[in-house]
Write a protein that holds these residues in place. Sequence first.
Motif, PDB file in Angstrom:
ATOM      1  N   LEU A 115      10.134   7.521  -0.877  1.00  0.00           N
ATOM      2  CA  LEU A 115      10.118   7.109   0.426  1.00  0.00           C
ATOM      3  C   LEU A 115      10.696   5.995   0.523  1.00  0.00           C
ATOM      4  O   LEU A 115      11.070   5.900   1.830  1.00  0.00           O
ATOM      5  N   GLY A 116      11.643   5.115  -0.183  1.00  0.00           N
ATOM      6  CA  GLY A 116      12.885   4.382  -0.002  1.00  0.00           C
ATOM      7  C   GLY A 116      11.868   2.867   0.313  1.00  0.00           C
ATOM      8  O   GLY A 116      12.831   2.466   0.844  1.00  0.00           O
ATOM      9  N   LEU A 117      11.327   3.258   0.193  1.00  0.00           N
ATOM     10  CA  LEU A 117      10.458   1.531   0.177  1.00  0.00           C
ATOM     11  C   LEU A 117      10.962   0.500  -0.331  1.00  0.00           C
ATOM     12  O   LEU A 117      11.507   0.480  -1.297  1.00  0.00           O
ATOM     13  N   SER A 118      11.150  -0.677   0.543  1.00  0.00           N
ATOM     14  CA  SER A 118      11.959  -1.577   0.206  1.00  0.00           C
ATOM     15  C   SER A 118      10.747  -2.184  -0.603  1.00  0.00           C
ATOM     16  O   SER A 118       9.616  -1.824  -0.896  1.00  0.00           O
ATOM     17  N   VAL A 119      10.919  -2.935  -1.504  1.00  0.00           N
ATOM     18  CA  VAL A 119      10.117  -3.737  -2.176  1.00  0.00           C
ATOM     19  C   VAL A 119       8.627  -4.795  -1.090  1.00  0.00           C
ATOM     20  O   VAL A 119       8.168  -5.073  -1.108  1.00  0.00           O
ATOM     21  N   SER A 120       9.411  -5.469   0.541  1.00  0.00           N
ATOM     22  CA  SER A 120       8.970  -6.027   0.851  1.00  0.00           C
ATOM     23  C   SER A 120       7.859  -5.069   1.766  1.00  0.00           C
ATOM     24  O   SER A 120       6.019  -5.314   1.658  1.00  0.00           O
ATOM     25  N   GLU A 121       8.310  -3.984   1.462  1.00  0.00           N
ATOM     26  CA  GLU A 121       7.213  -2.777   2.740  1.00  0.00           C
ATOM     27  C   GLU A 121       6.975  -2.416   1.486  1.00  0.00           C
ATOM     28  O   GLU A 121       4.631  -2.198   1.394  1.00  0.00           O
ATOM     29  N   MET A 122       6.852  -2.407   0.147  1.00  0.00           N
ATOM     30  CA  MET A 122       5.770  -2.352  -0.829  1.00  0.00           C
ATOM     31  C   MET A 122       4.541  -3.024  -0.481  1.00  0.00           C
ATOM     32  O   MET A 122       3.407  -2.842  -1.298  1.00  0.00           O
ATOM     33  N   GLU A 123       5.102  -4.776  -0.779  1.00  0.00           N
ATOM     34  CA  GLU A 123       4.434  -6.052  -0.653  1.00  0.00           C
ATOM     35  C   GLU A 123       2.839  -5.601   0.426  1.00  0.00           C
ATOM     36  O   GLU A 123       2.250  -6.039  -0.478  1.00  0.00           O
ATOM     37  N   GLN A 124       3.634  -5.298   1.309  1.00  0.00           N
ATOM     38  CA  GLN A 124       3.149  -5.633   2.919  1.00  0.00           C
ATOM     39  C   GLN A 124       1.801  -3.743   2.179  1.00  0.00           C
ATOM     40  O   GLN A 124       0.315  -4.195   2.880  1.00  0.00           O
ATOM     41  N   TYR A 125       1.577  -2.615   2.033  1.00  0.00           N
ATOM     42  CA  TYR A 125       0.648  -1.925   1.834  1.00  0.00           C
ATOM     43  C   TYR A 125      -0.348  -2.657   0.151  1.00  0.00           C
ATOM     44  O   TYR A 125      -1.613  -2.474   1.201  1.00  0.00           O
ATOM     45  N   ALA A 126       0.685  -2.942  -0.300  1.00  0.00           N
ATOM     46  CA  ALA A 126      -0.586  -3.454  -1.046  1.00  0.00           C
ATOM     47  C   ALA A 126      -1.302  -4.573  -1.319  1.00  0.00           C
ATOM     48  O   ALA A 126      -2.297  -4.745  -1.184  1.00  0.00           O
ATOM     49  N   ALA A 127      -1.098  -5.901  -0.565  1.00  0.00           N
ATOM     50  CA  ALA A 127      -1.234  -6.906   0.246  1.00  0.00           C
ATOM     51  C   ALA A 127      -2.630  -5.972   1.647  1.00  0.00           C
ATOM     52  O   ALA A 127      -3.456  -6.829   1.108  1.00  0.00           O
ATOM     53  N   GLN A 128      -2.729  -5.229   1.521  1.00  0.00           N
ATOM     54  CA  GLN A 128      -3.760  -4.606   2.120  1.00  0.00           C
ATOM     55  C   GLN A 128      -4.816  -4.345   1.362  1.00  0.00           C
ATOM     56  O   GLN A 128      -5.911  -3.836   2.140  1.00  0.00           O
ATOM     57  N   LEU A 129      -4.738  -4.280   0.230  1.00  0.00           N
ATOM     58  CA  LEU A 129      -6.251  -3.994  -0.381  1.00  0.00           C
ATOM     59  C   LEU A 129      -6.756  -4.721  -1.640  1.00  0.00           C
ATOM     60  O   LEU A 129      -7.577  -4.236  -1.828  1.00  0.00           O
ATOM     61  N   GLY A 130      -5.673  -6.083  -1.308  1.00  0.00           N
ATOM     62  CA  GLY A 130      -6.507  -7.219  -2.417  1.00  0.00           C
ATOM     63  C   GLY A 130      -5.599  -8.238  -2.876  1.00  0.00           C
ATOM     64  O   GLY A 130      -4.313  -7.761  -2.508  1.00  0.00           O
ATOM     65  N   ALA A 131      -6.517 -10.066  -2.216  1.00  0.00           N
ATOM     66  CA  ALA A 131      -5.507 -11.021  -2.465  1.00  0.00           C
ATOM     67  C   ALA A 131      -3.780 -11.024  -3.210  1.00  0.00           C
ATOM     68  O   ALA A 131      -2.866 -11.247  -3.091  1.00  0.00           O
ATOM     69  N   ASP A 132      -4.309 -10.319  -4.891  1.00  0.00           N
ATOM     70  CA  ASP A 132      -2.952 -10.655  -5.509  1.00  0.00           C
ATOM     71  C   ASP A 132      -3.048  -9.036  -6.001  1.00  0.00           C
ATOM     72  O   ASP A 132      -2.063  -9.084  -6.603  1.00  0.00           O
ATOM     73  N   CYS A 133      -2.577  -8.095  -4.698  1.00  0.00           N
ATOM     74  CA  CYS A 133      -2.500  -6.947  -5.662  1.00  0.00           C
ATOM     75  C   CYS A 133      -1.005  -7.183  -4.714  1.00  0.00           C
ATOM     76  O   CYS A 133      -0.253  -5.955  -5.992  1.00  0.00           O
ATOM     77  N   ALA A 134      -0.335  -7.676  -4.251  1.00  0.00           N
ATOM     78  CA  ALA A 134       0.919  -7.463  -3.798  1.00  0.00           C
ATOM     79  C   ALA A 134       1.908  -8.217  -4.760  1.00  0.00           C
ATOM     80  O   ALA A 134       3.097  -7.641  -5.355  1.00  0.00           O
ATOM     81  N   PHE A 135       1.361  -9.022  -5.859  1.00  0.00           N
ATOM     82  CA  PHE A 135       1.732  -9.534  -7.168  1.00  0.00           C
ATOM     83  C   PHE A 135       2.604  -8.561  -8.159  1.00  0.00           C
ATOM     84  O   PHE A 135       3.527  -9.094  -8.741  1.00  0.00           O
TER      85      PHE A 135
END
Length: 267
Positions: A115-135
């Motif tokens: 998919l070529g997702l950047s770290v920032s893009e992956m963090e944005q997806y993760a943040a939608q799932l839970g407060a600490d998920c993007a960590f």
Amino acid sequence: MLAFANAKINIGLNVTEKLPSGYHNIETVFYPIKIHDVVEITDAQLISCKVAGIDIEGNPEDNLCYKAFRLLQKDYNFPAQQITLLKQIPIGAGLGGGSSDAAHLIKVIDQKFNLGLSVSEMEQYAAQLGADCAFFIQNKPVYAYGKGDQFMPLTLDLSAYNMVLVKPEIHVSTAEAYAGMIPQASDANLIELVQQPLEHWKNHIKNDFERMVFEQYPAIRDVKNALYRAGALYAAMSGSGSSVYGIFDKTISLPELEQENKVYYNL
């Protein structure tokens, strides 16, 4: 394709404010530790989520991994997969296992389907799932604030120490822990405190949940006391409990705690 999803601990946890939304602002340090779940995806006709190891109650569709898969599939339309999750991180322990599983699934999907997702893009997806998920996307020590969903990189290396984690046979729900909480702004600067010699942490770094949780579950308080008696330089409950970790400057064995608790060494 699979990934090993690690747990984290909280070093210090100050609950500073209750928001009109009902959420709370906090200050804490997230630190990754070496207890792992295994997350795997394989080609399948239909999307499914199968869990082995520690039993998880509820429908598979409510699992954060399933939600993470659907979230990305909506935008990238990759084919169905079977999600297989081997749960080994204790549940209801303040270790972020579910969030880690979902974050690592995002990384696995990105790799498998290019998919070529950047770290920032992956963090944005993760943040939608839970407060600490993007960590768990970058998986490096951070100072976490806001609702525990805003991060500041932190230089902290505990690899020279021996960390032990004890999980009593007690489940503490996060909602239950927050219900007894009285938020209070902290004068202490947690970022500065964790840079102090570890021997100083005991008298300055605290977890606001301990007071209420220890009153309701004295066995958890007893574990913390036992870790200090065994020579821990610092011991604390992680998150809202029920796990308690100790940081030692020596190799340690805790057979007396192993009798009634699950004990993890060399983290």
